[in-house]
Design an enzyme around this catalytic site. Structure first.
Site, short mmCIF file in Angstrom:
data_model
loop_
_atom_site.label_atom_id
_atom_site.label_comp_id
_atom_site.label_asym_id
_atom_site.label_seq_id
_atom_site.Cartn_x
_atom_site.Cartn_y
_atom_site.Cartn_z
CG ASP A 149 37.67 33.30 40.67
OD1 ASP A 149 37.32 32.37 41.40
OD2 ASP A 149 37.36 34.50 40.89
CD GLU A 233 36.58 28.59 42.43
OE1 GLU A 233 36.96 28.83 43.58
OE2 GLU A 233 35.77 29.30 41.81
CG ASP A 333 37.60 38.25 40.71
OD1 ASP A 333 37.31 37.78 41.82
OD2 ASP A 333 36.87 39.05 40.10
#
Length: 353
Positions: A149, A233, A333
């Protein structure tokens, strides 16, 4: 009068006459180097017209004078020759019009050298080599996957709870940059003192860039060595750092759109260098035989990694996650990284099926 098409081929065809007309200026350089410069110009205009046709923001190519031209590309054997004078302890590159130049080589050259690019950064000069037939170096399997992340408080957090600190190189150099830029603003244009001030500002920005690049490559290498599958991501960094659109009221004024607060976030995202890191990890993973998967970032920070419940209230504060459904608590996170890993493994299984 008919239309005349100007492109790479029409300009390259004029090179012979130009070199003959002024051999002192143009004849000393390799023919292929000058063609490479024309090719770069042609690519810039092709990209411009492609953006115009696509209805995007065109961005007309900017004219670059000789003071802005900081790199030169030469095909190997045509204007440049790597290791031109073999020596047990010394490497030299030969550049037409310059001669033999000693190079401080920082790692062995593998494969076949195809192009030699000479680049200037402030007072530093670099030689970048593009090689073919470079052997891949697959790493032994570890059997461990990881989700990461990205953030600005921590540079990244892995699904096993490891936090990588954010070096913030631009923030660290902000005071020195401000002093250098104020000094530059006071100098008279065209003066020697202004040139020295410009060099100082460029040197500070160069250090910021190198620090960011060094951190990105070292972090990417550590992840590639430790994990077989790396999931991140699919971040649209350009969209995330875009300036908010103005909101006209109608009487010639504008309502508040949060641009000032967004500017600080944009600066932090750019300072972290997410795009640089993602490119580095993709390149290293390909050479090492690792898998890198990009997943949709939607709801990764609001979904509980334990039960899957999605709610904006699950994230209590920036660093704390507490599920409203099952009561699961974790670092926010780390929870997001675990959701990213789960989504990546599902996507990988679907692609393999």
């Amino acid at each position: 009068m008919g239309r005349h098409r100007v492109n790479y081929y029409t300009q390259a065809a004029q090179l012979k006459d130009i070199r003959k007309a002024d051999p002192e200026r143009y004849g000393r350089w390799a023919f292929q180097c000058e063609r490479a410069a024309i090719r770069r110009l042609d690519h810039a205009f092709q990209d411009f017209f492609r953006r115009v046709k696509a209805g995007g923001k065109p961005g007309y190519p900017r004219f670059k004078g000789r003071g802005w031209w900081d790199s030169l590309e030469c095909p190997a054997g045509y204007g440049a020759r790597w290791d031109s004078q073999p020596h047990p302890t010394m490497i030299r590159v030969h550049l037409k019009g310059v001669g033999h130049v000693r190079v401080h080589q920082h790692r062995p050259v593998e494969g076949t050298v195809k192009t030699v690019t000479v680049k200037r950064e402030g007072r530093r000069w670099y030689v970048a080599l593009a090689c073919d037939d470079v052997p891949a170096r697959p790493l032994p399997a570890t059997g461990a996957p990881a989700g990461i992340d990205m953030g600005v408080t921590h540079f990244l957090t892995t699904s096993d709870g490891t936090h990588v600190p954010n070096p913030r190189p631009l923030t660290a150099a902000a005071d020195r940059l401000a002093d250098a830029q104020r000094s530059l603003a006071r100098k008279k244009r065209g003066s020697k003192r202004r040139r020295k001030a410009v060099t100082r500002v460029a040197a500070l920005y160069g250090k910021v860039r190198r620090t960011r690049l060094d951190h990105a490559h070292k972090t990417a290498l550590a992840l590639v060595r430790d994990y077989d599958v790396i999931v991140h991501e699919a971040l649209q960094v350009a969209n995330m750092t875009r300036r908010p659109e103005p909101r006209p009221v109608g009487d010639g004024t504008y309502e508040l759109n949060g641009a000032a607060a967004k500017a600080g976030l944009n600066r932090s995202i750019n300072d972290a260098g997410w795009g640089i890191f993602l490119r580095a990890i993709a390149d290293k993973a390909e050479s090492a035989g690792r898998a890198v998967i990009a997943v949709n970032p939607r709801h990764t920070s609001q979904r509980c990694a334990q039960c899957g419940h999605v709610a904006s209230g699950n994230r209590v504060i920036q660093a704390e996650f507490r599920c409203l459904s099952c009561g699961h608590e974790d670092h926010a996170d780390t929870n997001a990284a675990r959701n990213i890993l789960k989504a990546g493994l599902v996507l990988q299984a679907a692609q393999a099926a």
